[in-house]
Design an enzyme around this catalytic site. Structure first.
Site, PDB file in Angstrom:
ATOM      1  N   GLU A 322       1.149   9.597  25.334  1.00 49.00           N
ATOM      2  CA  GLU A 322       2.378   8.811  25.377  1.00 49.00           C
ATOM      3  C   GLU A 322       3.059   8.951  26.734  1.00 49.00           C
ATOM      4  O   GLU A 322       3.700   8.012  27.220  1.00 49.00           O
ATOM      5  CB  GLU A 322       3.325   9.241  24.263  1.00 49.00           C
ATOM      6  CG  GLU A 322       4.486   8.276  24.053  1.00 49.00           C
ATOM      7  CD  GLU A 322       5.259   8.553  22.782  1.00 49.00           C
ATOM      8  OE1 GLU A 322       4.960   7.917  21.749  1.00 49.00           O
ATOM      9  OE2 GLU A 322       6.162   9.410  22.813  1.00 49.00           O
ATOM     10  N   HIS A 351     -20.440  22.123  15.257  1.00 48.29           N
ATOM     11  CA  HIS A 351     -21.319  21.523  14.254  1.00 48.29           C
ATOM     12  C   HIS A 351     -20.948  20.052  14.073  1.00 48.29           C
ATOM     13  O   HIS A 351     -21.374  19.435  13.100  1.00 48.29           O
ATOM     14  CB  HIS A 351     -21.195  22.286  12.938  1.00 48.29           C
ATOM     15  CG  HIS A 351     -21.595  23.717  13.054  1.00 48.29           C
ATOM     16  ND1 HIS A 351     -22.891  24.140  12.877  1.00 48.29           N
ATOM     17  CD2 HIS A 351     -20.887  24.818  13.378  1.00 48.29           C
ATOM     18  CE1 HIS A 351     -22.953  25.453  13.059  1.00 48.29           C
ATOM     19  NE2 HIS A 351     -21.740  25.886  13.373  1.00 48.29           N
ATOM     20  N   LYS A 455       6.960  -1.514  17.840  1.00 44.32           N
ATOM     21  CA  LYS A 455       8.057  -1.555  16.873  1.00 44.32           C
ATOM     22  C   LYS A 455       8.632  -2.965  16.761  1.00 44.32           C
ATOM     23  O   LYS A 455       8.923  -3.457  15.660  1.00 44.32           O
ATOM     24  CB  LYS A 455       9.157  -0.580  17.292  1.00 44.32           C
ATOM     25  CG  LYS A 455       8.777   0.894  17.158  1.00 44.32           C
ATOM     26  CD  LYS A 455       9.929   1.769  17.629  1.00 44.32           C
ATOM     27  CE  LYS A 455       9.585   3.243  17.572  1.00 44.32           C
ATOM     28  NZ  LYS A 455      10.686   4.093  18.075  1.00 44.32           N
TER      29      LYS A 455
END
Length: 530
Positions: A322, A351, A455
């Site tokens: 950000e 793994h 937004k």
């Protein structure tokens, strides 16, 4: 490079902080002396920029804001007496509140004491507290913490169902600077309804952390919530863990917040030294710039070798991406900056994706986080002369060596143990490194226009939804998706309109779709409300 030369390079570039017991090893990054020399002018500017920021310069020009998270652990650095007093008083307010909760001077109306916390927030208001809770919360904390960090209804249900029988003894902390951010607002409303269903008084169990005078601040005070704590406009969400945002929930869990602040303060002092080689944040930033060619050409993989640091990579993901993921530089040029961050923990990832890290696309550099102390107390041997911690150590060192042998760059950060002081120092170390990097590549590391754009787009979709529902509700006959788009005057948003109808239909919201669901253009929509 032969073993002797590599050993010498390790010694030449090893950084050690005796006060924190922290080591930083950048010797397995491939930069040379010429690169460091060429970067010195950029770092000189970065050191100057950082000093100005700490002195109260407007470091976020888009929002005309100072950037003052460094003052949170060193109030004397605050540029005005008023800001210093605000920081000191907020910390005292937190500690007083926590003591009253612990002594049961503050308690819920229908239970003898608080036993749990629901923390409602999004982004930095959730990631920092979650990381610290995972890293530092005692096995049996004074108050157990639960998070609502999204507007996912099933996720909210899951959190509430876990503590359904203890809702009467649950403290609710709602964290939102403006009070208008949808995710925490929605979470708060859903929790309020859960309280009402159990005939509990939400206000008597509610706390707000918010901006002074915000929508949430006004709501909390008008409803008589038990406390409010301030969020300053000069502290961004991703750097807010050492503000009330992170300190209040941490203290309620029994975490030593003064030690966190102390660790951060000590690291801040170390990262103010205007010399690349003697400044751990500068060494990190130098390594990032080298690996990414100053243009985000490689990803940052973070591998903590300790279960309690599981969420560190997720916390850094927001802090780094950000802050640094920007389209424009400070001069308005399109630069498309950023560094992608991902990771989980060692040895689990050995793994999972370490196979690709060693043998696949070399599009990353890796940061190992090593913790020297295996556990509190002695470890049993799992085989002759070997403990589980020895295996963890061996797998870290072996992976580091295997990657180096295949020309994969890595950094290693080593701390003595995971405690409040070292966690505070790690937070401060990476906050400073991000600030330096922003200066090196000439971007504003303290705003987030992309998040704000998302937004606004979401708000537009919800307004369109209201319009679509009204059109279908008033229609005398079923309408096709194209007809609805035409009536809405939004033919260019026909796909969004179709997906809105599908969403409403799937959730029993009165919209019924008729036709072949695999052919959206042939569907018709009608309203069949209750």
């Amino acid at each position: 490079m032969d073993a002797a030369a590599l050993w010498q390079r390790y010694q030449d570039w090893l950084y050690y902080h005796s006060g924190l017991g922290l080591y930083l090893d950048v010797s397995r990054m491939g930069f040379d002396a010429a690169f460091v020399a060429a970067m010195k002018p950029k770092f000189d500017k970065a050191f100057t920029d950082m000093a100005a920021l700490e002195s109260g310069a407007i470091a976020n020009p888009d929002e005309n804001r100072m950037v003052g998270h460094y003052w949170l652990r060193s109030p004397d650095l605050a540029p005005t007496p008023e800001l210093k007093q605000e920081i000191v008083e907020t910390l005292e307010q937190i500690e007083t509140f926590v003591k009253k909760v612990q002594s049961r001077d503050i308690k819920p109306p229908f239970a003898p004491q608080f036993t749990d916390i629901i923390s409602i927030g999004i982004g930095g208001s959730a990631l920092g507290p979650q990381f610290v809770a995972e890293a530092l919360s005692p096995d049996i904390p004074p108050l157990a913490i639960h998070f609502i960090d999204n507007t996912d209804p099933a996720g909210i249900d899951r959190t509430l169902n876990k503590i359904e029988d203890k809702l009467a003894s649950t403290l609710v902390i709602t964290i939102s600077k403006s009070g208008g951010t949808p995710e925490p607002r929605n979470g708060m409303i859903e929790v309020q309804k859960a309280f009402a269903e159990q005939k509990l008084d939400f206000a008597k169990q509610a706390v707000a952390i918010t901006g002074v005078g915000s929508q949430l601040d006004k709501l909390a005070k008008s409803q008589g919530w038990i406390a409010t704590f301030p969020m300053a406009d000069w502290v961004g969400g991703r750097t807010s863990e050492l503000s009330a945002v992170g300190l209040l929930p941490a203290a309620l869990q029994g975490i030593d917040i003064r030690a966190m602040l102390d660790g951060a303060k000590i690291m801040d002092e170390a990262t103010r030294i205007p010399e690349i080689k003697n400044n751990p944040a500068a060494l990190l930033t130098l390594s990032w710039y080298y690996a990414c060619n100053g243009r985000g050409e490689k990803d940052m993989v973070v591998l903590p070798y300790k279960d309690s640091l599981l969420l560190f990579s997720r916390y850094l993901q927001q802090l780094v991406m950000e802050s640094l993921g920007k389209e424009l530089d400070l001069d308005g040029n399109k630069v498309y900056q950023g560094i992608a961050v991902y990771g989980n923990k060692g040895t689990t990832d050995q793994h999972a994706y370490v196979q690709q890290l060693r043998d696949g696309v070399p599009n990353f550099f890796l940061t190992f986080i090593e913790v020297l102390a295996d556990r509190q107390g002695n470890s049993p041997e799992v085989e002759a002369g070997v403990t589980s911690g020895d295996y963890l150590f061996g797998l870290l060192q072996g992976t580091r060596q295997a990657l180096y042998e295949n020309q994969r760059d890595s950094i290693t950060v080593t701390i003595p143990q995971v405690n409040a002081r070292t966690v505070g120092s790690l937070i401060a170390l990476y906050e400073r490194a991000v600030g330096f990097y922003g200066s090196l590549v000439n971007i504003n590391a303290y705003h987030q226009p992309g998040v704000e754009a998302g937004k606004k787009a979401a708000a537009a979709v919800l307004e369109l939804q209201k319009q679509v529902v009204q059109i279908v509700l008033e229609a005398a006959t079923p309408l096709s998706v194209a007809e609805i788009a035409k009536q809405a005057g939004k033919p260019d948003q026909i796909e969004t309109i179709y997906k809105t109808l599908r969403h409403l239909a799937a959730n029993g919201r009165g919209i019924v779709l008729t036709g072949n669901l695999g052919k959206p253009g042939d569907l018709t929509a009608s309203y069949q409300g209750n």
